[in-house]
Design a protein around this motif. Sequence first.
Motif, PDB file in Angstrom:
ATOM      1  N   UNK A  88      -1.180   2.692  -5.579  1.00 26.18           N
ATOM      2  CA  UNK A  88      -2.510   2.788  -4.975  1.00 26.18           C
ATOM      3  C   UNK A  88      -3.586   2.514  -6.018  1.00 26.18           C
ATOM      4  N   UNK A  89      -3.367   3.010  -7.234  1.00 29.88           N
ATOM      5  CA  UNK A  89      -4.330   2.771  -8.305  1.00 29.88           C
ATOM      6  C   UNK A  89      -4.491   1.301  -8.627  1.00 29.88           C
ATOM      7  N   UNK A  90      -3.374   0.562  -8.644  1.00 24.15           N
ATOM      8  CA  UNK A  90      -3.457  -0.876  -8.863  1.00 24.15           C
ATOM      9  C   UNK A  90      -4.173  -1.575  -7.730  1.00 24.15           C
ATOM     10  N   UNK A  91      -3.962  -1.094  -6.507  1.00 25.65           N
ATOM     11  CA  UNK A  91      -4.639  -1.663  -5.349  1.00 25.65           C
ATOM     12  C   UNK A  91      -6.142  -1.398  -5.406  1.00 25.65           C
ATOM     13  N   UNK A  92      -6.523  -0.214  -5.882  1.00 25.36           N
ATOM     14  CA  UNK A  92      -7.942   0.094  -6.050  1.00 25.36           C
ATOM     15  C   UNK A  92      -8.597  -0.869  -7.043  1.00 25.36           C
ATOM     16  N   UNK A  93      -7.919  -1.118  -8.151  1.00 22.88           N
ATOM     17  CA  UNK A  93      -8.464  -2.051  -9.138  1.00 22.88           C
ATOM     18  C   UNK A  93      -8.628  -3.438  -8.527  1.00 22.88           C
ATOM     19  N   UNK A  94      -7.609  -3.891  -7.808  1.00 22.76           N
ATOM     20  CA  UNK A  94      -7.680  -5.214  -7.187  1.00 22.76           C
ATOM     21  C   UNK A  94      -8.846  -5.312  -6.211  1.00 22.76           C
ATOM     22  N   UNK A  95      -8.968  -4.317  -5.339  1.00 24.05           N
ATOM     23  CA  UNK A  95     -10.045  -4.364  -4.353  1.00 24.05           C
ATOM     24  C   UNK A  95     -11.408  -4.324  -5.032  1.00 24.05           C
ATOM     25  N   UNK A  96     -11.551  -3.491  -6.055  1.00 24.40           N
ATOM     26  CA  UNK A  96     -12.831  -3.410  -6.770  1.00 24.40           C
ATOM     27  C   UNK A  96     -13.222  -4.753  -7.375  1.00 24.40           C
ATOM     28  N   UNK A  97     -12.226  -5.510  -7.826  1.00 23.50           N
ATOM     29  CA  UNK A  97     -12.491  -6.773  -8.517  1.00 23.50           C
ATOM     30  C   UNK A  97     -12.442  -7.983  -7.594  1.00 23.50           C
ATOM     31  N   UNK A  98     -12.442  -7.739  -6.290  1.00 22.40           N
ATOM     32  CA  UNK A  98     -12.533  -8.847  -5.340  1.00 22.40           C
ATOM     33  C   UNK A  98     -11.222  -9.290  -4.743  1.00 22.40           C
ATOM     34  N   UNK A  99     -10.115  -8.604  -5.056  1.00 24.51           N
ATOM     35  CA  UNK A  99      -8.827  -8.937  -4.458  1.00 24.51           C
ATOM     36  C   UNK A  99      -8.709  -8.354  -3.059  1.00 24.51           C
ATOM     37  N   UNK A 100      -7.585  -8.669  -2.410  1.00 27.16           N
ATOM     38  CA  UNK A 100      -7.324  -8.216  -1.045  1.00 27.16           C
ATOM     39  C   UNK A 100      -6.072  -7.353  -1.045  1.00 27.16           C
ATOM     40  N   UNK A 101      -6.131  -6.229  -0.363  1.00 21.41           N
ATOM     41  CA  UNK A 101      -4.965  -5.359  -0.190  1.00 21.41           C
ATOM     42  C   UNK A 101      -4.537  -5.450   1.264  1.00 21.41           C
ATOM     43  N   UNK A 102      -3.268  -5.823   1.477  1.00 17.73           N
ATOM     44  CA  UNK A 102      -2.765  -6.059   2.829  1.00 17.73           C
ATOM     45  C   UNK A 102      -1.327  -5.567   2.940  1.00 17.73           C
ATOM     46  N   UNK A 103      -0.780  -5.624   4.139  1.00 14.55           N
ATOM     47  CA  UNK A 103       0.580  -5.155   4.387  1.00 14.55           C
ATOM     48  C   UNK A 103       1.586  -6.019   3.635  1.00 14.55           C
ATOM     49  N   UNK A 104       2.534  -5.374   2.951  1.00 15.92           N
ATOM     50  CA  UNK A 104       3.622  -6.090   2.292  1.00 15.92           C
ATOM     51  C   UNK A 104       4.632  -6.530   3.356  1.00 15.92           C
ATOM     52  N   UNK A 105       5.378  -7.612   3.120  1.00 19.36           N
ATOM     53  CA  UNK A 105       6.368  -8.048   4.121  1.00 19.36           C
ATOM     54  C   UNK A 105       7.360  -6.967   4.526  1.00 19.36           C
ATOM     55  N   UNK A 106       7.728  -6.082   3.593  1.00 21.60           N
ATOM     56  CA  UNK A 106       8.642  -4.979   3.899  1.00 21.60           C
ATOM     57  C   UNK A 106       8.175  -3.730   3.169  1.00 21.60           C
ATOM     58  N   UNK A 107       8.568  -2.575   3.688  1.00 22.25           N
ATOM     59  CA  UNK A 107       8.384  -1.330   2.941  1.00 22.25           C
ATOM     60  C   UNK A 107       9.386  -1.328   1.786  1.00 22.25           C
ATOM     61  N   UNK A 108       8.939  -0.923   0.624  1.00 17.38           N
ATOM     62  CA  UNK A 108       9.797  -0.913  -0.566  1.00 17.38           C
ATOM     63  C   UNK A 108       9.829   0.502  -1.127  1.00 17.38           C
ATOM     64  N   UNK A 109      11.003   1.132  -1.108  1.00 13.55           N
ATOM     65  CA  UNK A 109      11.161   2.501  -1.584  1.00 13.55           C
ATOM     66  C   UNK A 109      12.443   2.599  -2.404  1.00 13.55           C
ATOM     67  N   UNK A 110      12.314   3.011  -3.650  1.00 16.08           N
ATOM     68  CA  UNK A 110      13.493   3.193  -4.496  1.00 16.08           C
ATOM     69  C   UNK A 110      13.492   2.269  -5.702  1.00 16.08           C
ATOM     70  N   UNK A 111      14.633   2.206  -6.364  1.00 15.04           N
ATOM     71  CA  UNK A 111      14.786   1.385  -7.560  1.00 15.04           C
ATOM     72  C   UNK A 111      15.004  -0.079  -7.185  1.00 15.04           C
TER      73      UNK A 111
END
Length: 233
Positions: A88-111
């Motif tokens: 989420x922190x990386x997404x905040x940085x991206x949005x602040x700097x003009x990037x777009x945060x959107x749905x990933x093709x799949x949910x990713x959980x784990x190693x």
Amino acid sequence: MKPIAIFRHVAFEGPGFLAEFLDARNIPWQLIAIDEGEAVPKASADYSGLVFMGGPMSVNDDLPWIAQELDLILDAVAGNIPVLGHCLGGQLISKALGGVVSKNPVVEIGWGPVAVADTESARCWLGELRVFDAFHWHGETFSLPAGATRLLSGAYCANQGYTLGPHLALQCHIEMTSALIASWCEAGAAEIKANLGSPAVQSSELMQQRANLPQLHAVAERLYTQWISALAG
């Protein structure tokens, strides 16, 4: 030295290994517990760096502290104060700097493995390392803002990390400890169960085998060491 401000957005997503790293080097840091109602600082000049942790919310949610953190990130970047984001922190940085945060093709959980870019910039951050197992827990992804250089990529998420000068934004999690993994598996049990059909989601038992933690900590040390080298005075 001014402290590093670490923003926590939910109680079970604290700084983890990052706190251990900073404490071992006697680098002061201050936890700002957004989840407990603490206020977002108005300006970044009181801190040597800003770190934004993860959380189950979206940066596109209508939460008052999100807009405030976005403004603070812009203030820090303008003042050449290093910012670091995890998920989420990386997404905040991206949005602040003009990037777009959107749905990933799949949910990713784990190693899961992430590849390190074959660039001079990536070698500054991670030497000759080409791939490692990172920890993942996300359903959204960020685009790279203007001027950013991709650092990490994965099979299920193209943008796993990027750098922009002294700033580092990560979609994956490098701050994990065994305690964090256990608490996330407990808090996210329903989400794991609902998404086990995804090739990018593991069971809680598999996630907690912990065999990958030593390598992840070594990677985190490399990234954190490079990031603190640019801390403001």
